[in-house]
Write a protein that holds these residues in place. Structure first.
Motif, PDB file in Angstrom:
ATOM      1  N   PRO A 132      42.635  10.505  36.825  1.00 25.47           N
ATOM      2  CA  PRO A 132      41.946   9.209  36.704  1.00 25.47           C
ATOM      3  C   PRO A 132      42.922   8.036  36.788  1.00 25.47           C
ATOM      4  O   PRO A 132      44.077   8.132  36.360  1.00 25.47           O
ATOM      5  CB  PRO A 132      41.299   9.295  35.312  1.00 25.47           C
ATOM      6  CG  PRO A 132      41.211  10.743  34.998  1.00 25.47           C
ATOM      7  CD  PRO A 132      42.389  11.382  35.668  1.00 25.47           C
ATOM      8  N   GLU A 133      42.438   6.929  37.338  1.00 29.45           N
ATOM      9  CA  GLU A 133      43.279   5.747  37.494  1.00 29.45           C
ATOM     10  C   GLU A 133      43.797   5.235  36.153  1.00 29.45           C
ATOM     11  O   GLU A 133      44.952   4.809  36.039  1.00 29.45           O
ATOM     12  CB  GLU A 133      42.479   4.640  38.209  1.00 29.45           C
ATOM     13  CG  GLU A 133      42.128   4.942  39.650  1.00 29.45           C
ATOM     14  CD  GLU A 133      43.370   5.040  40.522  1.00 29.45           C
ATOM     15  OE1 GLU A 133      44.251   4.177  40.396  1.00 29.45           O
ATOM     16  OE2 GLU A 133      43.462   5.981  41.327  1.00 29.45           O
ATOM     17  N   LYS A 134      42.934   5.292  35.147  1.00 26.45           N
ATOM     18  CA  LYS A 134      43.339   4.821  33.826  1.00 26.45           C
ATOM     19  C   LYS A 134      44.471   5.672  33.254  1.00 26.45           C
ATOM     20  O   LYS A 134      45.398   5.160  32.625  1.00 26.45           O
ATOM     21  CB  LYS A 134      42.126   4.844  32.896  1.00 26.45           C
ATOM     22  CG  LYS A 134      42.387   4.215  31.541  1.00 26.45           C
ATOM     23  CD  LYS A 134      41.104   4.197  30.703  1.00 26.45           C
ATOM     24  CE  LYS A 134      41.369   3.553  29.351  1.00 26.45           C
ATOM     25  NZ  LYS A 134      40.137   3.539  28.505  1.00 26.45           N
ATOM     26  N   GLU A 135      44.386   6.983  33.511  1.00 23.23           N
ATOM     27  CA  GLU A 135      45.426   7.883  33.022  1.00 23.23           C
ATOM     28  C   GLU A 135      46.728   7.697  33.801  1.00 23.23           C
ATOM     29  O   GLU A 135      47.823   7.799  33.231  1.00 23.23           O
ATOM     30  CB  GLU A 135      44.959   9.335  33.133  1.00 23.23           C
ATOM     31  CG  GLU A 135      45.920  10.358  32.588  1.00 23.23           C
ATOM     32  CD  GLU A 135      46.142  10.264  31.099  1.00 23.23           C
ATOM     33  OE1 GLU A 135      47.017  10.993  30.584  1.00 23.23           O
ATOM     34  OE2 GLU A 135      45.464   9.450  30.425  1.00 23.23           O
ATOM     35  N   ILE A 136      46.628   7.398  35.092  1.00 22.09           N
ATOM     36  CA  ILE A 136      47.833   7.120  35.885  1.00 22.09           C
ATOM     37  C   ILE A 136      48.543   5.879  35.354  1.00 22.09           C
ATOM     38  O   ILE A 136      49.775   5.860  35.206  1.00 22.09           O
ATOM     39  CB  ILE A 136      47.463   6.935  37.376  1.00 22.09           C
ATOM     40  CG1 ILE A 136      46.968   8.252  37.980  1.00 22.09           C
ATOM     41  CG2 ILE A 136      48.665   6.411  38.168  1.00 22.09           C
ATOM     42  CD1 ILE A 136      46.463   8.127  39.404  1.00 22.09           C
ATOM     43  N   ASP A 137      47.757   4.839  35.025  1.00 14.99           N
ATOM     44  CA  ASP A 137      48.360   3.621  34.470  1.00 14.99           C
ATOM     45  C   ASP A 137      49.049   3.912  33.134  1.00 14.99           C
ATOM     46  O   ASP A 137      50.114   3.350  32.842  1.00 14.99           O
ATOM     47  CB  ASP A 137      47.282   2.553  34.290  1.00 14.99           C
ATOM     48  CG  ASP A 137      46.772   2.014  35.623  1.00 14.99           C
ATOM     49  OD1 ASP A 137      47.522   2.126  36.615  1.00 14.99           O
ATOM     50  OD2 ASP A 137      45.632   1.510  35.675  1.00 14.99           O
ATOM     51  N   ARG A 138      48.446   4.761  32.309  1.00 15.52           N
ATOM     52  CA  ARG A 138      49.069   5.107  31.027  1.00 15.52           C
ATOM     53  C   ARG A 138      50.370   5.863  31.240  1.00 15.52           C
ATOM     54  O   ARG A 138      51.397   5.544  30.619  1.00 15.52           O
ATOM     55  CB  ARG A 138      48.116   5.958  30.181  1.00 15.52           C
ATOM     56  CG  ARG A 138      48.715   6.339  28.820  1.00 15.52           C
ATOM     57  CD  ARG A 138      47.908   7.412  28.127  1.00 15.52           C
ATOM     58  NE  ARG A 138      48.070   8.715  28.745  1.00 15.52           N
ATOM     59  CZ  ARG A 138      49.095   9.537  28.532  1.00 15.52           C
ATOM     60  NH1 ARG A 138      50.090   9.177  27.735  1.00 15.52           N
ATOM     61  NH2 ARG A 138      49.149  10.709  29.127  1.00 15.52           N
ATOM     62  N   LEU A 139      50.344   6.856  32.108  1.00 17.74           N
ATOM     63  CA  LEU A 139      51.537   7.674  32.345  1.00 17.74           C
ATOM     64  C   LEU A 139      52.695   6.859  32.905  1.00 17.74           C
ATOM     65  O   LEU A 139      53.869   7.139  32.617  1.00 17.74           O
ATOM     66  CB  LEU A 139      51.200   8.820  33.302  1.00 17.74           C
ATOM     67  CG  LEU A 139      50.331   9.939  32.737  1.00 17.74           C
ATOM     68  CD1 LEU A 139      49.808  10.833  33.856  1.00 17.74           C
ATOM     69  CD2 LEU A 139      51.108  10.760  31.711  1.00 17.74           C
ATOM     70  N   LEU A 140      52.395   5.845  33.689  1.00 20.14           N
ATOM     71  CA  LEU A 140      53.441   5.050  34.334  1.00 20.14           C
ATOM     72  C   LEU A 140      53.734   3.757  33.592  1.00 20.14           C
ATOM     73  O   LEU A 140      54.334   2.838  34.156  1.00 20.14           O
ATOM     74  CB  LEU A 140      53.037   4.751  35.784  1.00 20.14           C
ATOM     75  CG  LEU A 140      52.803   5.986  36.666  1.00 20.14           C
ATOM     76  CD1 LEU A 140      52.483   5.576  38.090  1.00 20.14           C
ATOM     77  CD2 LEU A 140      54.007   6.906  36.639  1.00 20.14           C
ATOM     78  N   ASN A 141      53.317   3.691  32.322  1.00 21.06           N
ATOM     79  CA  ASN A 141      53.653   2.551  31.478  1.00 21.06           C
ATOM     80  C   ASN A 141      54.778   2.972  30.529  1.00 21.06           C
ATOM     81  O   ASN A 141      54.580   3.752  29.604  1.00 21.06           O
ATOM     82  CB  ASN A 141      52.433   2.093  30.677  1.00 21.06           C
ATOM     83  CG  ASN A 141      52.707   0.818  29.899  1.00 21.06           C
ATOM     84  OD1 ASN A 141      53.535   0.000  30.307  1.00 21.06           O
ATOM     85  ND2 ASN A 141      52.049   0.656  28.765  1.00 21.06           N
ATOM     86  N   PHE A 142      55.991   2.467  30.787  1.00 18.74           N
ATOM     87  CA  PHE A 142      57.170   2.823  29.994  1.00 18.74           C
ATOM     88  C   PHE A 142      57.480   1.685  29.023  1.00 18.74           C
ATOM     89  O   PHE A 142      57.625   0.521  29.443  1.00 18.74           O
ATOM     90  CB  PHE A 142      58.382   3.072  30.897  1.00 18.74           C
ATOM     91  CG  PHE A 142      58.174   4.196  31.888  1.00 18.74           C
ATOM     92  CD1 PHE A 142      57.207   5.173  31.687  1.00 18.74           C
ATOM     93  CD2 PHE A 142      58.950   4.279  33.027  1.00 18.74           C
ATOM     94  CE1 PHE A 142      57.024   6.210  32.592  1.00 18.74           C
ATOM     95  CE2 PHE A 142      58.788   5.309  33.942  1.00 18.74           C
ATOM     96  CZ  PHE A 142      57.816   6.273  33.724  1.00 18.74           C
ATOM     97  N   VAL A 143      57.600   2.012  27.741  1.00 15.15           N
ATOM     98  CA  VAL A 143      57.828   1.014  26.701  1.00 15.15           C
ATOM     99  C   VAL A 143      59.207   1.241  26.080  1.00 15.15           C
ATOM    100  O   VAL A 143      59.551   2.365  25.696  1.00 15.15           O
ATOM    101  CB  VAL A 143      56.745   1.085  25.609  1.00 15.15           C
ATOM    102  CG1 VAL A 143      57.032   0.060  24.505  1.00 15.15           C
ATOM    103  CG2 VAL A 143      55.363   0.841  26.205  1.00 15.15           C
ATOM    104  N   VAL A 144      60.001   0.170  25.989  1.00 16.51           N
ATOM    105  CA  VAL A 144      61.325   0.199  25.360  1.00 16.51           C
ATOM    106  C   VAL A 144      61.269  -0.712  24.140  1.00 16.51           C
ATOM    107  O   VAL A 144      61.006  -1.915  24.271  1.00 16.51           O
ATOM    108  CB  VAL A 144      62.428  -0.276  26.325  1.00 16.51           C
ATOM    109  CG1 VAL A 144      63.796  -0.159  25.660  1.00 16.51           C
ATOM    110  CG2 VAL A 144      62.384   0.524  27.617  1.00 16.51           C
ATOM    111  N   VAL A 145      61.514  -0.159  22.957  1.00 17.79           N
ATOM    112  CA  VAL A 145      61.464  -0.931  21.717  1.00 17.79           C
ATOM    113  C   VAL A 145      62.892  -1.247  21.281  1.00 17.79           C
ATOM    114  O   VAL A 145      63.690  -0.337  21.046  1.00 17.79           O
ATOM    115  CB  VAL A 145      60.718  -0.162  20.612  1.00 17.79           C
ATOM    116  CG1 VAL A 145      60.658  -0.992  19.338  1.00 17.79           C
ATOM    117  CG2 VAL A 145      59.318   0.202  21.073  1.00 17.79           C
ATOM    118  N   GLY A 146      63.208  -2.526  21.164  1.00 16.32           N
ATOM    119  CA  GLY A 146      64.545  -2.954  20.765  1.00 16.32           C
ATOM    120  C   GLY A 146      65.188  -3.813  21.839  1.00 16.32           C
ATOM    121  O   GLY A 146      65.477  -3.326  22.941  1.00 16.32           O
TER     122      GLY A 146
END
Length: 584
Positions: A270-284
């Motif tokens: 699903p498109e929504k799941e592709i967007d989630r998988l390719l969202n990389f978060v860096v904290v700091g």
């Protein structure tokens, strides 16, 4: 008449003939003389040419030798100059004189003071390298049998450098002058007893033998265990986030980046799941978080977009609770880096945003100004928010007591790195804090502290040995002295030795002085920023030239020729052939 006339004619003809013959003979003689002269001239010319050629042949080897000597001398001078610069930058000249020092025989070392070193990080290794190990009975304890060059650890997450290139075996530094000067045990320290002066260790590796725990006595304990990842007690961070501390962290991040892309490429995803998988978060938003964000952008633009069609949908979000990133830098550099990172369509910076919760596939953040909370899905979460004391550091602090050890950053030490409230415990690097002179928890600080403490031990070697002899001769008196020390609650007055002479010898030594060599950070696309603070001014730099300065500094800081050769090859390989995108 006729006969007379005829005779005159004959006579004239005869005279002409003789004259002609004489002229011809003269000409022939002249020709022969000219030929002989020219021949002799040619011969002399040929002889001169031959002599010149012979001289040239004789001079050619000399010219070659002169050229070889010139270029060889130039190369030697260049290498010598580089070696001197390297020695100055790394403050390492005493390593040369140490090779010519008269060493104690191995039989006498077991009688010397027992020095136990916890950890193999920057502080511990620099202490070990400066320590005259033949003057002590040295033991090193660490769960990892290598030193890790942490400033280049971020590059290992994307393949800019291979992690093996920035590792150095610790056992290499246990052996000096063809003798084992130090003993190494791959174990984790479980507890320290400051009263009985014992450390308890256990084997935390996958392979265990019949004996997996042991105890060691010490006369002097060096705590250089570094620090752990700061999670602020936020639930779900340890279970779901990737960190930037150890070798395994770089492998996990690199593997997860590729895993997210491969999973997103599944047919029917699903498109929504592709967007989630390719969202990389860096904290700091400190140097580690910014450098990882920059490396990830380089990896995306240079390699992933060429091989993964979905890579163009990757989004990188840098989250920072403070109003700006890189707060340790000058305002000009902060503005430059923020503008540069956000110029990429794939990168966002969220400042004044704190993470308050982490789940397997989403994070909860709160705006520190409006106090509004929101939920955001992610495929990769990298946590680079700072340091907190390790378990062994906390255990030592608790065993001493909260009246003395009351700083959340680490073990409270004095100007000589003696741990307050103890006898014979010293601490350096991220595990320690001097409240009167707090310093940043960086590799630069830890390495300078380690070198200082190693030299201090060398200067105090005889006093330490004499102190040990007196303790062995009169153990009861020493026991009473230790009991008195435990009763003292003053922060630094409680750190007295077993006799005044040793205490006075320590105080006669020069105090530690930190020399700040500057702060560097990579910001992506072959650009870096630098800040050099002087006594009266601050110099800032940014751009491509600073990038090569950044690489040059870290290159000279690598400990061995092996590391430098491997890292150079990795940089060249990734520039020419690109980074490796395979998993594993």
């Amino acid at each position: 008449m006729i006969s007379r006339a005829f005779s005159k004619v004959n006579k004239n003809q005869l005279i002409k003939t003789v004259s002609t013959n004489r002229i011809v003979a003269c000409k022939n003689n002249q020709t022969q003389f000219i030929q002989r002269f020219s021949t002799s001239t040619d011969n002399s010319n040929n002889n001169e040419q031959n002599q010149q050629q012979q001289q040239q042949k004789e001079q050619e080897p000399k010219k070659k030798m002169n050229k070889f000597a010139f270029w060889g001398g130039l190369a030697v001078a260049g290498l010598g100059g580089f070696w001197i610069i390297d020695m100055v930058v790394n403050d390492d000249f005493d390593s040369v004189t140490d090779k010519f020092r008269t060493r104690l025989p191995e039989s006498e070392r077991k009688k010397r003071p027992k020095v136990v070193i916890l950890g193999t990080g920057w502080g511990s290794l620099c202490f070990l390298r400066k320590l005259h190990t033949d003057l002590f009975d040295v033991t090193i304890i660490s769960p990892r049998n290598y030193f890790l060059f942490t400033p280049l650890l971020v590059g290992g997450t994307t393949g800019t450098v291979e992690v093996r290139s920035i590792m150095e075996p610790i056992r290499k530094y246990c052996k000096r002058a063809d003798a084992e000067d130090a003993t190494f045990y791959e174990a984790e320290c479980l507890s320290v007893d400051p009263v009985s002066k014992k450390v308890k260790c256990y084997d935390n590796s996958a392979v265990k033998g019949e004996v997996s725990e042991f105890e060691l006595e010490y006369d002097h304990l060096i705590v250089g265990v570094g620090a752990d990842n700061q999670t602020f007690g936020i639930p779900g961070v340890k279970e779901n986030a990737c960190f930037l501390k150890e070798i395994n962290d770089t492998r996990n991040i690199r593997d997860k980046i590729i895993d997210c892309l491969e999973t997103a490429s599944y047919p029917g995803q699903p498109e929504k799941e592709i967007d989630r998988l390719l969202n990389f978060v860096v904290v700091g938003g400190g140097p580690s978080g910014v450098e990882f964000t920059a490396e990830l952008n380089d990896f995306l633009q240079s390699d992933l977009l060429k091989t993964y069609p979905l890579a163009k949908r990757i989004n990188v979000t840098l989250v920072e609770a403070l109003p700006h990133i890189l707060t340790i830098f000058d305002k000009k550099i902060i503005d430059h880096v923020e503008k540069r990172l956000q110029s990429s369509n794939n990168t966002k910076i969220w400042t004044k945003t704190a993470v308050v919760g982490v789940r397997e596939k989403e994070i909860t953040v709160k705006n520190t100004t409006t106090k509004e909370e929101s939920i955001h899905p992610y495929g990769l979460l990298v946590w680079a928010t700072g340091n907190t004391p390790r378990k062994i550091t906390t255990q030592i602090m608790q065993s001493i007591g909260p009246n003395i050890q009351n700083n959340r950053r680490g073990l409270v030490v004095d100007d000589y790195f003696r741990v307050a409230g103890t006898d014979g415990i010293w601490s350096i690097g991220d595990a320690s804090i001097n409240p009167s002179k707090p310093l940043a928890q960086t590799a630069q600080v830890a390495s300078q502290q380690g070198r200082y403490l190693g030299r201090l031990f060398n200067q105090l070697a005889e006093e330490m040995n004499n102190d040990l002899i007196k303790k062995r001769e009169n153990p009861d008196a020493h026991k009473e002295e230790k009991e008195k020390q435990q009763e003292k609650l003053n922060l630094f007055n409680s750190i007295t030795g077993s006799n005044k002479s040793f205490e006075e010898a320590v105080k006669e030594k020069p105090l530690f002085k930190y020399k700040h060599m500057g702060t560097l950070a990579y910001v992506g696309d072959h650009q870096a920023v630098a800040e050099f603070k002087g006594d009266h001014s601050t110099t800032v730099s940014e751009g491509y030239i600073t990038y090569y300065l950044w690489r040059s500094v870290y290159f000279t800081k690598l400990l061995s020729v092996r590391n430098r050769a491997l890292v150079s090859f990795d940089w060249l390989k990734s520039s020419v052939f690109g980074r490796d995108i395979s998993r594993g």
